[in-house]
Design an enzyme around this catalytic site. Structure first.
Site, PDB file in Angstrom:
ATOM      1  N   ALA A  38       0.864  -1.181   0.000  1.00  0.00           N
ATOM      2  CA  ALA A  38       0.000   0.000   0.000  1.00  0.00           C
ATOM      3  C   ALA A  38       0.902   1.232   0.000  1.00  0.00           C
ATOM      4  CB  ALA A  38      -0.881  -0.011   1.238  1.00  0.00           C
ATOM      5  N   GLY A  72       0.497  -5.050   0.672  1.00  0.00           N
ATOM      6  CA  GLY A  72      -0.699  -5.044  -0.176  1.00  0.00           C
ATOM      7  C   GLY A  72      -0.455  -5.652  -1.546  1.00  0.00           C
ATOM      8  N   GLU A 126      -0.837  -9.252  -0.962  1.00  0.00           N
ATOM      9  CA  GLU A 126      -2.275  -9.499  -0.747  1.00  0.00           C
ATOM     10  C   GLU A 126      -3.039  -9.462  -2.068  1.00  0.00           C
ATOM     11  OE1 GLU A 126      -2.332  -6.384   2.252  1.00  0.00           O
ATOM     12  OE2 GLU A 126      -3.105  -7.825   3.705  1.00  0.00           O
ATOM     13  N   GLU A 142       4.347  -5.364   7.077  1.00  0.00           N
ATOM     14  CA  GLU A 142       3.579  -4.322   7.771  1.00  0.00           C
ATOM     15  C   GLU A 142       4.054  -4.079   9.201  1.00  0.00           C
ATOM     16  OE1 GLU A 142       2.267  -6.702   5.879  1.00  0.00           O
ATOM     17  OE2 GLU A 142       0.764  -5.834   4.550  1.00  0.00           O
TER      18      GLU A 142
HETATM   19  N1  COA Z   1       4.601   3.305  -0.484  1.00  0.00           N
HETATM   20  C1  COA Z   1       5.037   4.481  -0.927  1.00  0.00           C
HETATM   21  N2  COA Z   1       6.247   4.660  -1.497  1.00  0.00           N
HETATM   22  C2  COA Z   1       7.035   3.587  -1.631  1.00  0.00           C
HETATM   23  C3  COA Z   1       6.642   2.313  -1.190  1.00  0.00           C
HETATM   24  C4  COA Z   1       5.367   2.189  -0.597  1.00  0.00           C
HETATM   25  N3  COA Z   1       4.885   1.002  -0.174  1.00  0.00           N
HETATM   26  N4  COA Z   1       7.640   1.434  -1.439  1.00  0.00           N
HETATM   27  C5  COA Z   1       8.627   2.136  -2.036  1.00  0.00           C
HETATM   28  N5  COA Z   1       8.255   3.440  -2.145  1.00  0.00           N
HETATM   29  C6  COA Z   1       9.036   4.529  -2.731  1.00  0.00           C
HETATM   30  C7  COA Z   1      10.183   4.962  -1.845  1.00  0.00           C
HETATM   31  O1  COA Z   1       9.731   5.875  -0.860  1.00  0.00           O
HETATM   32  C8  COA Z   1      11.103   5.583  -2.841  1.00  0.00           C
HETATM   33  O2  COA Z   1      10.627   6.887  -3.147  1.00  0.00           O
HETATM   34  P1  COA Z   1      11.675   8.138  -3.235  1.00  0.00           P
HETATM   35  O3  COA Z   1      12.506   7.810  -4.446  1.00  0.00           O
HETATM   36  O4  COA Z   1      10.788   9.312  -3.406  1.00  0.00           O
HETATM   37  O5  COA Z   1      12.457   8.101  -1.970  1.00  0.00           O
HETATM   38  C9  COA Z   1      10.915   4.741  -4.086  1.00  0.00           C
HETATM   39  O6  COA Z   1       9.659   4.067  -3.909  1.00  0.00           O
HETATM   40  C10 COA Z   1      11.975   3.683  -4.279  1.00  0.00           C
HETATM   41  O7  COA Z   1      12.077   2.927  -3.095  1.00  0.00           O
HETATM   42  P2  COA Z   1      13.442   2.689  -2.287  1.00  0.00           P
HETATM   43  O8  COA Z   1      13.085   2.403  -0.874  1.00  0.00           O
HETATM   44  O9  COA Z   1      14.386   3.814  -2.541  1.00  0.00           O
HETATM   45  O10 COA Z   1      13.974   1.375  -3.029  1.00  0.00           O
HETATM   46  P3  COA Z   1      14.935   0.261  -2.413  1.00  0.00           P
HETATM   47  O11 COA Z   1      15.325  -0.618  -3.555  1.00  0.00           O
HETATM   48  O12 COA Z   1      16.008   0.871  -1.599  1.00  0.00           O
HETATM   49  O13 COA Z   1      14.010  -0.562  -1.389  1.00  0.00           O
HETATM   50  C11 COA Z   1      11.992  -1.723  -0.753  1.00  0.00           C
HETATM   51  C12 COA Z   1      12.921  -1.296  -1.900  1.00  0.00           C
HETATM   52  C13 COA Z   1      10.777  -2.399  -1.359  1.00  0.00           C
HETATM   53  C14 COA Z   1      12.730  -2.713   0.161  1.00  0.00           C
HETATM   54  C15 COA Z   1      11.585  -0.496   0.072  1.00  0.00           C
HETATM   55  O14 COA Z   1      11.116   0.518  -0.845  1.00  0.00           O
HETATM   56  C16 COA Z   1      10.479  -0.739   1.054  1.00  0.00           C
HETATM   57  O15 COA Z   1      10.742  -1.295   2.110  1.00  0.00           O
HETATM   58  N6  COA Z   1       9.246  -0.313   0.718  1.00  0.00           N
HETATM   59  C17 COA Z   1       8.112  -0.453   1.621  1.00  0.00           C
HETATM   60  C18 COA Z   1       7.587  -1.874   1.630  1.00  0.00           C
HETATM   61  C19 COA Z   1       6.450  -2.009   2.637  1.00  0.00           C
HETATM   62  O16 COA Z   1       6.617  -1.814   3.823  1.00  0.00           O
HETATM   63  N7  COA Z   1       5.245  -2.325   2.119  1.00  0.00           N
HETATM   64  C20 COA Z   1       4.082  -2.537   2.943  1.00  0.00           C
HETATM   65  C21 COA Z   1       3.313  -1.274   3.064  1.00  0.00           C
HETATM   66  S1  COA Z   1       1.916  -1.471   4.126  1.00  0.00           S
END
Ligand code: COA
Length: 259
Positions: A65, A110, A113, A133
């Protein structure tokens, strides 16, 4: 015109691409609504036999999400978001045509999911799955605590949900979360091959199989096998049944009409 999804018709298949690569295809409320609308528009379209859902770019299917949108929610808004998203995933799960998630990278929260509400999941070797989460101090809210244990068993589901750890495509395949694993370049073709096999079958039977599995899992075994018997009987009212059995006897390929 949708803003956050792309749609493309490939033969009988509708390919839906979640298209927010700047945020790794995170799902905001609008993306969920656009996904629902795209599915609704082909539900009764006899030219569309099935759907593939994938993510834009090489890195992510859906990274969960949209956390920036989530961060603004109050308890009532968060519950409404969860209920609305769950309704959309229920619609997807009960869709009368097969839906395959083609998981091309991060498949988190999400995103996982969404993939679990699809009828099947195929993964690229680069895919990563998880329910992270708890890292945010929240819990899965789009069916993750319910569909994950149904797919992989309670113990493995709790391990993934409580640790928030990511697993790779091979491990997802091993535990039954991913049906098949493909090289990244072969992912879409792999999903299309599964659908093309299904398109050769009787469409009414395919629809009733989806219904029997989905509804049956929510019933006791006695009730579920009764449901199966009823739907099995219903097959015998179709032209597809007459054609399928006649084609076998006449040693020819069946020409199903979906009636
Ligand atoms: N919601 C909003 N933005 C998100 C996102 C999410 N679920 N997942 C990634 N992004 C954004 C990041 O904020 C970043 O934006 P920015 O360039 O403006 O900073 C961009 O996507 C790239 O992500 P980044 O974290 O820089 O990539 P990474 O390769 O270093 O890490 C992940 C990848 C997937 C490990 C990491 O982005 C992450 O942990 N995301 C959240 C996953 C999560 O918790 N999902 C469940 C949500 S309820």
């Amino acid at each position: 015109m949708p803003e956050f999804i792309l749609t493309e018709t490939r033969g009988e298949t509708l390919l839906i691409t979640i298209n927010r690569p700047d945020v790794l295809n995170a799902l905001n409320a609008q993306t969920m609504s656009e996904l629902e609308e795209a599915l609704r528009s082909v539900k009764d379209d006899s030219n569309v036999g099935g759907v593939i859902i994938t993510g834009a770019g090489p890195k992510s299917f859906v990274a969960g999400a949209d956390i920036k949108e989530l961060a603004q929610q109050d308890p009532v808004g968060a519950k409404e978001f969860s209920v609305k998203s769950q309704e959309i995933l229920h619609f997807l799960e009960h869709f009368p045509k097969p839906i395959i998630a083609a998981i091309n990278g991060f498949c988190l929260g999400g995103g996982c999911e969404l993939a679990m509400a699809c009828h099947m999941r195929v993964a690229s070797e680069s895919a990563r799955f998880g329910q992270p989460e708890v890292n945010l101090g929240i819990m899965p809210g789009n069916g993750g605590t319910q569909r994950l244990p149904r797919l992989v068993g309670k113990g493995v589901a709790l391990e993934l949900i409580l640790t928030g750890n990511m697993i790779d495509a091979r491990e997802a395949h091993r535990i039954g979360l991913a049906n098949k694993v493909f090289l990244p370049d072969e992912l879409l073709a792999g999903a299309e091959a599964i659908l093309n096999t299904i398109y050769e079958k009787g469409p009414v039977a395919v629809k009733l199989c989806i219904e029997a599995v989905n509804h049956g899992l929510e019933l006791t075994l006695d009730e579920a096998i009764q449901l199966e018997a009823n739907l099995f009987g219903l097959c015998f009212s179709t032209e597809d049944m007459k054609e399928g059995t006649a084609a076998f006897v006449e040693k020819r390929k069946a020409r199903f009409t979906g009636r």
